[in-house]
Motif scaffolding. Structure first.
Motif, PDB file in Angstrom:
ATOM      1  N   PHE A 114       0.814  -1.211   0.000  1.00  0.00           N
ATOM      2  CA  PHE A 114       0.000   0.000   0.000  1.00  0.00           C
ATOM      3  C   PHE A 114       0.852   1.267   0.000  1.00  0.00           C
ATOM      4  CE2 PHE A 114      -3.742  -2.582   1.094  1.00  0.00           C
ATOM      5  CZ  PHE A 114      -4.710  -1.931   0.347  1.00  0.00           C
ATOM      6  N   CYS A 115       2.180   1.119   0.106  1.00  0.00           N
ATOM      7  CA  CYS A 115       3.048   2.272  -0.114  1.00  0.00           C
ATOM      8  C   CYS A 115       3.007   2.646  -1.600  1.00  0.00           C
ATOM      9  CB  CYS A 115       4.477   1.947   0.320  1.00  0.00           C
ATOM     10  SG  CYS A 115       4.685   1.755   2.114  1.00  0.00           S
ATOM     11  N   ASP A 116       3.544   3.805  -1.921  1.00  0.00           N
ATOM     12  CA  ASP A 116       3.420   4.308  -3.288  1.00  0.00           C
ATOM     13  C   ASP A 116       4.477   3.752  -4.229  1.00  0.00           C
ATOM     14  OD1 ASP A 116       1.222   6.081  -2.552  1.00  0.00           O
ATOM     15  OD2 ASP A 116       2.753   7.164  -1.421  1.00  0.00           O
ATOM     16  N   VAL A 117       5.668   3.530  -3.709  1.00  0.00           N
ATOM     17  CA  VAL A 117       6.756   2.928  -4.478  1.00  0.00           C
ATOM     18  C   VAL A 117       7.468   1.956  -3.547  1.00  0.00           C
ATOM     19  CG1 VAL A 117       8.940   3.347  -5.673  1.00  0.00           C
ATOM     20  CG2 VAL A 117       7.043   4.942  -5.970  1.00  0.00           C
ATOM     21  N   ILE A 118       7.743   0.745  -4.048  1.00  0.00           N
ATOM     22  CA  ILE A 118       8.383  -0.277  -3.224  1.00  0.00           C
ATOM     23  C   ILE A 118       9.734  -0.627  -3.837  1.00  0.00           C
ATOM     24  CG2 ILE A 118       8.184  -2.564  -2.190  1.00  0.00           C
ATOM     25  CD1 ILE A 118       5.062  -1.207  -3.701  1.00  0.00           C
ATOM     26  N   ILE A 119      10.803  -0.351  -3.058  1.00  0.00           N
ATOM     27  CA  ILE A 119      12.172  -0.625  -3.484  1.00  0.00           C
ATOM     28  C   ILE A 119      12.749  -1.648  -2.514  1.00  0.00           C
ATOM     29  CG2 ILE A 119      14.443   0.364  -3.939  1.00  0.00           C
ATOM     30  CD1 ILE A 119      13.043   3.080  -4.364  1.00  0.00           C
ATOM     31  N   ALA A 120      13.129  -2.811  -3.028  1.00  0.00           N
ATOM     32  CA  ALA A 120      13.500  -3.934  -2.158  1.00  0.00           C
ATOM     33  C   ALA A 120      14.950  -4.333  -2.328  1.00  0.00           C
ATOM     34  CB  ALA A 120      12.604  -5.137  -2.450  1.00  0.00           C
ATOM     35  N   HIS A 121      15.497  -4.944  -1.286  1.00  0.00           N
ATOM     36  CA  HIS A 121      16.766  -5.658  -1.399  1.00  0.00           C
ATOM     37  C   HIS A 121      16.488  -6.937  -2.178  1.00  0.00           C
ATOM     38  CE1 HIS A 121      20.435  -7.798  -0.397  1.00  0.00           C
ATOM     39  NE2 HIS A 121      20.925  -6.675   0.099  1.00  0.00           N
ATOM     40  N   ASP A 122      17.398  -7.300  -3.064  1.00  0.00           N
ATOM     41  CA  ASP A 122      17.071  -8.436  -3.938  1.00  0.00           C
ATOM     42  C   ASP A 122      17.071  -9.779  -3.205  1.00  0.00           C
ATOM     43  OD1 ASP A 122      19.793  -8.794  -3.661  1.00  0.00           O
ATOM     44  OD2 ASP A 122      20.163  -9.130  -5.802  1.00  0.00           O
ATOM     45  N   ASP A 123      17.556  -9.810  -1.974  1.00  0.00           N
ATOM     46  CA  ASP A 123      17.459 -11.031  -1.171  1.00  0.00           C
ATOM     47  C   ASP A 123      16.130 -11.141  -0.429  1.00  0.00           C
ATOM     48  OD1 ASP A 123      19.930 -11.974  -1.872  1.00  0.00           O
ATOM     49  OD2 ASP A 123      20.968 -11.128  -0.129  1.00  0.00           O
ATOM     50  N   ALA A 124      15.350 -10.072  -0.440  1.00  0.00           N
ATOM     51  CA  ALA A 124      14.091 -10.053   0.306  1.00  0.00           C
ATOM     52  C   ALA A 124      13.046 -10.930  -0.381  1.00  0.00           C
ATOM     53  CB  ALA A 124      13.576  -8.631   0.433  1.00  0.00           C
ATOM     54  N   ARG A 125      12.084 -11.363   0.435  1.00  0.00           N
ATOM     55  CA  ARG A 125      10.929 -12.093  -0.091  1.00  0.00           C
ATOM     56  C   ARG A 125       9.660 -11.382   0.367  1.00  0.00           C
ATOM     57  NH1 ARG A 125      11.442 -17.747   2.562  1.00  0.00           N
ATOM     58  NH2 ARG A 125      11.800 -16.327   4.317  1.00  0.00           N
ATOM     59  N   ILE A 126       8.580 -11.622  -0.366  1.00  0.00           N
ATOM     60  CA  ILE A 126       7.310 -11.019  -0.008  1.00  0.00           C
ATOM     61  C   ILE A 126       6.194 -12.042  -0.205  1.00  0.00           C
ATOM     62  CG2 ILE A 126       6.966 -10.018  -2.325  1.00  0.00           C
ATOM     63  CD1 ILE A 126       5.625  -7.601  -0.862  1.00  0.00           C
ATOM     64  N   GLY A 127       5.218 -12.024   0.685  1.00  0.00           N
ATOM     65  CA  GLY A 127       4.086 -12.929   0.566  1.00  0.00           C
ATOM     66  C   GLY A 127       3.086 -12.688   1.684  1.00  0.00           C
ATOM     67  N   ASP A 128       1.902 -13.241   1.511  1.00  0.00           N
ATOM     68  CA  ASP A 128       0.837 -13.067   2.503  1.00  0.00           C
ATOM     69  C   ASP A 128       0.326 -14.443   2.926  1.00  0.00           C
ATOM     70  OD1 ASP A 128      -1.379 -12.447   4.032  1.00  0.00           O
ATOM     71  OD2 ASP A 128      -1.972 -10.767   2.771  1.00  0.00           O
ATOM     72  N   PRO A 129       1.002 -15.071   3.905  1.00  0.00           N
ATOM     73  CA  PRO A 129       0.643 -16.435   4.305  1.00  0.00           C
ATOM     74  C   PRO A 129      -0.401 -16.496   5.414  1.00  0.00           C
ATOM     75  CG  PRO A 129       2.692 -15.823   5.352  1.00  0.00           C
ATOM     76  CD  PRO A 129       2.249 -14.629   4.548  1.00  0.00           C
ATOM     77  N   HIS A 130      -1.403 -15.623   5.381  1.00  0.00           N
ATOM     78  CA  HIS A 130      -2.482 -15.710   6.365  1.00  0.00           C
ATOM     79  C   HIS A 130      -3.069 -17.122   6.415  1.00  0.00           C
ATOM     80  CE1 HIS A 130      -2.582 -11.342   6.909  1.00  0.00           C
ATOM     81  NE2 HIS A 130      -3.533 -11.485   7.804  1.00  0.00           N
ATOM     82  N   VAL A 131      -3.299 -17.706   5.228  1.00  0.00           N
ATOM     83  CA  VAL A 131      -3.924 -19.029   5.204  1.00  0.00           C
ATOM     84  C   VAL A 131      -3.052 -20.077   5.874  1.00  0.00           C
ATOM     85  CG1 VAL A 131      -5.311 -18.530   3.150  1.00  0.00           C
ATOM     86  CG2 VAL A 131      -3.032 -19.542   2.882  1.00  0.00           C
ATOM     87  N   SER A 132      -1.746 -19.858   5.895  1.00  0.00           N
ATOM     88  CA  SER A 132      -0.834 -20.819   6.512  1.00  0.00           C
ATOM     89  C   SER A 132      -1.009 -20.878   8.023  1.00  0.00           C
ATOM     90  CB  SER A 132       0.620 -20.455   6.177  1.00  0.00           C
ATOM     91  OG  SER A 132       0.829 -20.481   4.776  1.00  0.00           O
ATOM     92  N   VAL A 133      -1.577 -19.808   8.591  1.00  0.00           N
ATOM     93  CA  VAL A 133      -1.889 -19.817  10.029  1.00  0.00           C
ATOM     94  C   VAL A 133      -3.401 -19.878  10.251  1.00  0.00           C
ATOM     95  CG1 VAL A 133       0.239 -18.740  10.808  1.00  0.00           C
ATOM     96  CG2 VAL A 133      -1.685 -17.280  10.151  1.00  0.00           C
ATOM     97  N   GLY A 134      -4.134 -20.329   9.232  1.00  0.00           N
ATOM     98  CA  GLY A 134      -5.571 -20.547   9.387  1.00  0.00           C
ATOM     99  C   GLY A 134      -6.399 -19.291   9.432  1.00  0.00           C
ATOM    100  N   LEU A 135      -5.890 -18.193   8.870  1.00  0.00           N
ATOM    101  CA  LEU A 135      -6.628 -16.930   8.861  1.00  0.00           C
ATOM    102  C   LEU A 135      -6.933 -16.494   7.433  1.00  0.00           C
ATOM    103  CD1 LEU A 135      -4.724 -14.804  11.552  1.00  0.00           C
ATOM    104  CD2 LEU A 135      -7.025 -15.789  11.766  1.00  0.00           C
ATOM    105  N   VAL A 136      -8.015 -15.750   7.283  1.00  0.00           N
ATOM    106  CA  VAL A 136      -8.348 -15.105   6.013  1.00  0.00           C
ATOM    107  C   VAL A 136      -7.405 -13.920   5.805  1.00  0.00           C
ATOM    108  CG1 VAL A 136     -10.129 -13.753   4.820  1.00  0.00           C
ATOM    109  CG2 VAL A 136     -10.750 -15.836   6.075  1.00  0.00           C
ATOM    110  N   ALA A 137      -6.987 -13.708   4.570  1.00  0.00           N
ATOM    111  CA  ALA A 137      -6.140 -12.556   4.243  1.00  0.00           C
ATOM    112  C   ALA A 137      -7.013 -11.300   4.198  1.00  0.00           C
ATOM    113  CB  ALA A 137      -5.434 -12.779   2.914  1.00  0.00           C
TER     114      ALA A 137
END
Length: 263
Positions: free
Chosen positions: A121-144
């Motif tokens: 939700f930020c306007d521009v996202i600049i990442a380190h290339d070793d970084a990972r991104i994801g939304d594992p709500h379902v992995s802990v039994g929650l809705v995203a």
């Protein structure tokens, strides 16, 4: 700005640029009750700050590892407290969307769950290339429900968004750039130099034009957020009461794979 209020977030000013740092590095900036409450106020408070540009980042190795597991158990044990969390989740998302000043996410490391939502939700996202991104709500039994269902489809389309949200898979920063989920990924020290260069370009630009362009672009996102957020948060509240969520928390603590039953 009421900086004295913040215990889990640090601030550093350089001219017109304010760097805002999630500051729980010993737990990869995982979000607990206190940090969540601070995030709910942060972006409203930043509107009153003299800075022209905000750089949002994390201390240590991660940007934000998502929800703290002990805090999740508190939400299970006291469902009424999770209702407050739901209200704050809306304040975080709408705070990000309502803040007119540009926000650059310096994604210094992994951005997971709520961390991914905040980054995207930020306007521009600049990442380190070793970084990972994801939304594992379902992995802990929650809705995203805290924003992922809104922002992911807008950035990478519905098919890809559902693949990642329904599996909880993480992707590398380079894959995220290729997919259009984030803007840039850089190696090593280039993350700092390129983030600074971009922040200075915005800080030295036509401030009103930049801010109001952001406001204009965000109109559609805000409409979507108003249409989706109440329902998605309600589903997350329901999933907080599920057997699968408790099983996921137990499995995390016991360092084993969860055995989900669908209940």
């Amino acid at each position: 700005m009421k900086e004295v209020f913040y215990e889990c977030i640090a601030f550093e000013r350089t001219g017109k640029i304010l760097t805002v740092t999630l500051n729980r590095p010993d737990v990869l900036n995982a979000v607990n009750k206190r940090l969540h409450a601070e995030l709910a106020s942060l972006f409203t408070d930043l509107a009153d700050d003299e800075a022209e540009v905000i750089v949002l980042t994390g201390a240590g190795k991660a940007f934000c590892a998502g929800g703290d597991i002990d805090w999740m158990q508190e939400g299970i044990d006291d469902p009424a407290s999770f209702e407050r969390t739901a209200t704050e989740a809306k304040q975080i998302v709408f705070g990000l969307l309502d803040l007119e000043k540009p926000i650059i996410c310096r994604m210094n490391g992994d951005a997971v769950g709520l961390g991914a939502t905040i980054a995207l939700f930020c306007d521009v996202i600049i990442a380190h290339d070793d970084a990972r991104i994801g939304d594992p709500h379902v992995s802990v039994g929650l809705v995203a429900g805290d924003g992922g269902a809104i922002i992911w489809p807008q950035l990478i389309g519905y098919a890809r968004a559902k693949e990642y949200l329904m599996t909880g898979k993480l992707m590398t920063a380079r894959d995220a750039v290729a997919m259009g989920l984030i803007n840039h990924a850089y190696e090593g020290a280039a993350l700092d130099s390129e983030t600074r260069k971009f922040a200075e370009r915005l800080a030295n630009g036509a401030g009103k034009a930049i801010r109001w362009t952001k406001v204009s672009v965000n109109i559609g996102l805000k409409q979507l957020a108003h249409a989706i957020m109440d329902a998605s948060i309600s589903y997350e509240l329901m999933s907080n009461l599920s057997d699968d969520h408790q099983e996921a928390v137990n499995a995390f603590r016991e360092k084993r794979r969860p055995s989900f039953t669908g209940r």
